[in-house]
Scaffold this motif. Structure first.
Motif, PDB file in Angstrom:
ATOM      1  N   UNK A 184       0.850  -1.192   0.000  1.00  0.00           N
ATOM      2  CA  UNK A 184       0.000   0.000   0.000  1.00  0.00           C
ATOM      3  C   UNK A 184       0.884   1.240   0.000  1.00  0.00           C
ATOM      4  N   UNK A 185       0.865   1.970  -1.102  1.00  0.00           N
ATOM      5  CA  UNK A 185       1.732   3.144  -1.218  1.00  0.00           C
ATOM      6  C   UNK A 185       1.381   4.227  -0.211  1.00  0.00           C
ATOM      7  N   UNK A 186       0.083   4.361   0.082  1.00  0.00           N
ATOM      8  CA  UNK A 186      -0.312   5.452   0.977  1.00  0.00           C
ATOM      9  C   UNK A 186       0.198   5.245   2.389  1.00  0.00           C
ATOM     10  N   UNK A 187       0.320   4.012   2.838  1.00  0.00           N
ATOM     11  CA  UNK A 187       0.823   3.739   4.189  1.00  0.00           C
ATOM     12  C   UNK A 187       2.256   3.239   4.187  1.00  0.00           C
ATOM     13  N   UNK A 188       2.773   2.899   3.002  1.00  0.00           N
ATOM     14  CA  UNK A 188       4.121   2.347   2.844  1.00  0.00           C
ATOM     15  C   UNK A 188       4.303   1.089   3.685  1.00  0.00           C
ATOM     16  N   UNK A 189       3.270   0.264   3.691  1.00  0.00           N
ATOM     17  CA  UNK A 189       3.311  -1.008   4.413  1.00  0.00           C
ATOM     18  C   UNK A 189       2.688  -2.096   3.548  1.00  0.00           C
ATOM     19  N   UNK A 190       3.027  -3.334   3.879  1.00  0.00           N
ATOM     20  CA  UNK A 190       2.447  -4.479   3.196  1.00  0.00           C
ATOM     21  C   UNK A 190       1.142  -4.853   3.881  1.00  0.00           C
ATOM     22  N   UNK A 191       0.066  -4.920   3.109  1.00  0.00           N
ATOM     23  CA  UNK A 191      -1.208  -5.401   3.618  1.00  0.00           C
ATOM     24  C   UNK A 191      -1.354  -6.872   3.258  1.00  0.00           C
ATOM     25  N   UNK A 192      -1.916  -7.649   4.159  1.00  0.00           N
ATOM     26  CA  UNK A 192      -2.086  -9.071   3.875  1.00  0.00           C
ATOM     27  C   UNK A 192      -3.548  -9.467   3.978  1.00  0.00           C
ATOM     28  N   UNK A 193      -3.900 -10.475   3.198  1.00  0.00           N
ATOM     29  CA  UNK A 193      -5.286 -10.925   3.123  1.00  0.00           C
ATOM     30  C   UNK A 193      -5.300 -12.445   2.940  1.00  0.00           C
ATOM     31  N   UNK A 194      -6.191 -13.122   3.626  1.00  0.00           N
ATOM     32  CA  UNK A 194      -6.355 -14.564   3.459  1.00  0.00           C
ATOM     33  C   UNK A 194      -7.144 -14.828   2.182  1.00  0.00           C
ATOM     34  N   UNK A 195      -6.609 -15.713   1.339  1.00  0.00           N
ATOM     35  CA  UNK A 195      -7.248 -16.019   0.060  1.00  0.00           C
ATOM     36  C   UNK A 195      -7.207 -17.529  -0.160  1.00  0.00           C
ATOM     37  N   UNK A 196      -7.851 -17.965  -1.232  1.00  0.00           N
ATOM     38  CA  UNK A 196      -7.780 -19.357  -1.658  1.00  0.00           C
ATOM     39  C   UNK A 196      -7.273 -19.394  -3.095  1.00  0.00           C
ATOM     40  N   UNK A 197      -6.452 -20.392  -3.391  1.00  0.00           N
ATOM     41  CA  UNK A 197      -5.904 -20.497  -4.743  1.00  0.00           C
ATOM     42  C   UNK A 197      -5.979 -21.944  -5.223  1.00  0.00           C
ATOM     43  N   UNK A 198      -6.049 -22.083  -6.536  1.00  0.00           N
ATOM     44  CA  UNK A 198      -5.950 -23.393  -7.168  1.00  0.00           C
ATOM     45  C   UNK A 198      -4.907 -23.293  -8.268  1.00  0.00           C
ATOM     46  N   UNK A 199      -3.819 -24.008  -8.101  1.00  0.00           N
ATOM     47  CA  UNK A 199      -2.682 -23.894  -9.006  1.00  0.00           C
ATOM     48  C   UNK A 199      -2.579 -25.111  -9.918  1.00  0.00           C
ATOM     49  N   UNK A 200      -2.256 -24.842 -11.187  1.00  0.00           N
ATOM     50  CA  UNK A 200      -2.039 -25.946 -12.118  1.00  0.00           C
ATOM     51  C   UNK A 200      -0.907 -26.835 -11.627  1.00  0.00           C
ATOM     52  N   UNK A 201      -0.966 -28.089 -12.001  1.00  0.00           N
ATOM     53  CA  UNK A 201       0.035 -29.038 -11.542  1.00  0.00           C
ATOM     54  C   UNK A 201       1.404 -28.789 -12.163  1.00  0.00           C
ATOM     55  N   UNK A 202       1.413 -28.337 -13.435  1.00  0.00           N
ATOM     56  CA  UNK A 202       2.682 -28.137 -14.136  1.00  0.00           C
ATOM     57  C   UNK A 202       2.778 -26.711 -14.646  1.00  0.00           C
ATOM     58  N   UNK A 203       4.005 -26.185 -14.778  1.00  0.00           N
ATOM     59  CA  UNK A 203       4.179 -24.831 -15.319  1.00  0.00           C
ATOM     60  C   UNK A 203       3.805 -24.774 -16.795  1.00  0.00           C
ATOM     61  N   UNK A 204       3.322 -23.611 -17.234  1.00  0.00           N
ATOM     62  CA  UNK A 204       2.970 -23.448 -18.649  1.00  0.00           C
ATOM     63  C   UNK A 204       4.044 -22.691 -19.422  1.00  0.00           C
ATOM     64  N   UNK A 205       4.995 -22.109 -18.713  1.00  0.00           N
ATOM     65  CA  UNK A 205       6.057 -21.367 -19.383  1.00  0.00           C
ATOM     66  C   UNK A 205       7.209 -21.176 -18.402  1.00  0.00           C
ATOM     67  N   UNK A 206       8.354 -20.753 -18.927  1.00  0.00           N
ATOM     68  CA  UNK A 206       9.501 -20.476 -18.066  1.00  0.00           C
ATOM     69  C   UNK A 206      10.448 -19.510 -18.753  1.00  0.00           C
ATOM     70  N   UNK A 207      11.192 -18.780 -17.930  1.00  0.00           N
ATOM     71  CA  UNK A 207      12.214 -17.881 -18.437  1.00  0.00           C
ATOM     72  C   UNK A 207      13.573 -18.345 -17.941  1.00  0.00           C
ATOM     73  N   UNK A 208      14.538 -17.459 -18.018  1.00  0.00           N
ATOM     74  CA  UNK A 208      15.888 -17.827 -17.596  1.00  0.00           C
ATOM     75  C   UNK A 208      15.965 -18.083 -16.098  1.00  0.00           C
ATOM     76  N   UNK A 209      15.162 -17.352 -15.312  1.00  0.00           N
ATOM     77  CA  UNK A 209      15.293 -17.442 -13.857  1.00  0.00           C
ATOM     78  C   UNK A 209      14.055 -17.974 -13.143  1.00  0.00           C
ATOM     79  N   UNK A 210      12.878 -17.923 -13.802  1.00  0.00           N
ATOM     80  CA  UNK A 210      11.655 -18.302 -13.106  1.00  0.00           C
ATOM     81  C   UNK A 210      10.775 -19.196 -13.976  1.00  0.00           C
ATOM     82  N   UNK A 211       9.888 -19.920 -13.320  1.00  0.00           N
ATOM     83  CA  UNK A 211       8.886 -20.718 -14.015  1.00  0.00           C
ATOM     84  C   UNK A 211       7.510 -20.147 -13.683  1.00  0.00           C
TER      85      UNK A 211
END
Length: 306
Positions: free
Chosen positions: A32-59
């Motif tokens: 949050x730029x206005x407070x210059x702090x990290x805000x956190x929130x509980x969420x739910x995610x569903x991630x694919x089993x395998x990566x769909x792309x990759x670069x030199x340093x990340x997938x």
């Protein structure tokens, strides 16, 4: 390409088979730029089993993100090599800084507005608490316009003029390159600083050498001229003189003090061993206290949950 990407050994914990309706718990961090702090929130995610792309340093993995407000298709990006938690938070801040320059560039009156997509940090509680970067999924033709090694990969004038603009707008303290994305939505920029310290803006910060390579290949276009940017050939002369003076200074120090050669700013060995303290570390220290934020979110002084 999506089918050819395999999970590196370091990402074995990412392979997780679950039913289509099964989401896992996670914590989303947003700066949050206005407070210059990290805000956190509980969420739910569903991630694919395998990566769909990759670069030199990340997938990259496609992710379905579900918050208390809505649901969206996102991309999770994780480094292949083990990183400190601050690397993920600094990646988010780097893209936020790039977007700030994009907003200033747009105010000059370009015919198209550009934007760097927002980047978040996601902590996956059911995968040993590992961190990933999360950003909106960009559908469409992905184009790389330039990189941090002086290569020009497209004829689009705006992204190259933007890189040139950042050098002047920052009073020649930094240059934003490695411009890529879909249409006028960009992601994964590289910020080059004069000193080139890898602890600032990551391993893609090659310093003055990368700035020189950009201007060595950059030919000012109509957008550069319309905004009154200094011609590239003049920048090249200034940079060549500056780099020569820096090299001579290092050589003088090395001849007077032999041990200096091993710790000079241009030494790859010293870059690896240098203190990894970052410009944002005071905000990301996991040991800092937590505070209650506005809007039901928590504000976090540290980058990690307790």
């Amino acid at each position: 390409r999506p089918r050819s990407c395999a999970s590196p050994p370091e990402l074995a914990c990412f392979v997780r088979t679950m039913p289509d309706d099964d989401y896992e718990m996670a914590t989303l961090y947003e700066y949050a730029e206005e407070t210059e702090k990290w805000e956190k929130e509980s969420v739910k995610v569903r991630m694919d089993e395998r990566p769909f792309d990759e670069g030199a340093h990340r997938v990259c993995y496609k992710v379905r993100l579900r918050t208390s407000r809505d649901e969206a298709v996102m991309v999770a990006k994780i480094y292949k090599a083990k990183q400190e938690p601050s690397a993920y938070f600094n990646t988010a801040l780097t893209q936020m800084i790039a977007n700030g320059y994009a907003e200033e560039f747009n105010r000059l009156g370009t015919r198209r507005e550009i934007k760097f997509v927002p980047v978040f940090v996601l902590k996956l509680h059911e995968r040993d608490g590992i961190l990933v970067n999360l950003e909106p999924y960009l559908a469409g033709k992905y184009i790389k316009h330039n990189d941090n090694d002086g290569n020009v990969d497209s004829q689009d004038m705006i992204p190259h003029a933007f890189s040139h603009f950042t050098w002047e707008r920052s009073e020649r303290k930094l240059l934003i390159c490695d411009i890529q994305g879909v249409g006028d939505l960009y992601t994964d920029p590289a910020i080059q600083t004069v000193k080139g310290d890898a602890s600032i803006f990551g391993e893609g910060n090659f310093g003055l050498d990368a700035v020189h390579k950009f201007f060595a290949s950059h030919e000012c276009n109509a957008v550069c001229r319309a905004h009154g940017l200094q011609p590239a050939h003049r920048e090249r002369r200034v940079l060549e003189k500056q780099m020569q003076e820096e090299e001579e200074s290092v050589q003088r120090c090395a001849s007077s003090h032999p041990t200096v050669a091993a710790t000079s700013p241009r030494s790859p060995q010293s870059a690896r061993s240098r203190d990894r303290h970052t410009w944002a570390s005071s905000d990301l220290d996991a040991g800092e206290s937590e505070e209650k934020g506005r809007g039901g979110k928590e504000q976090v002084k540290g980058g990690e949950e307790r």
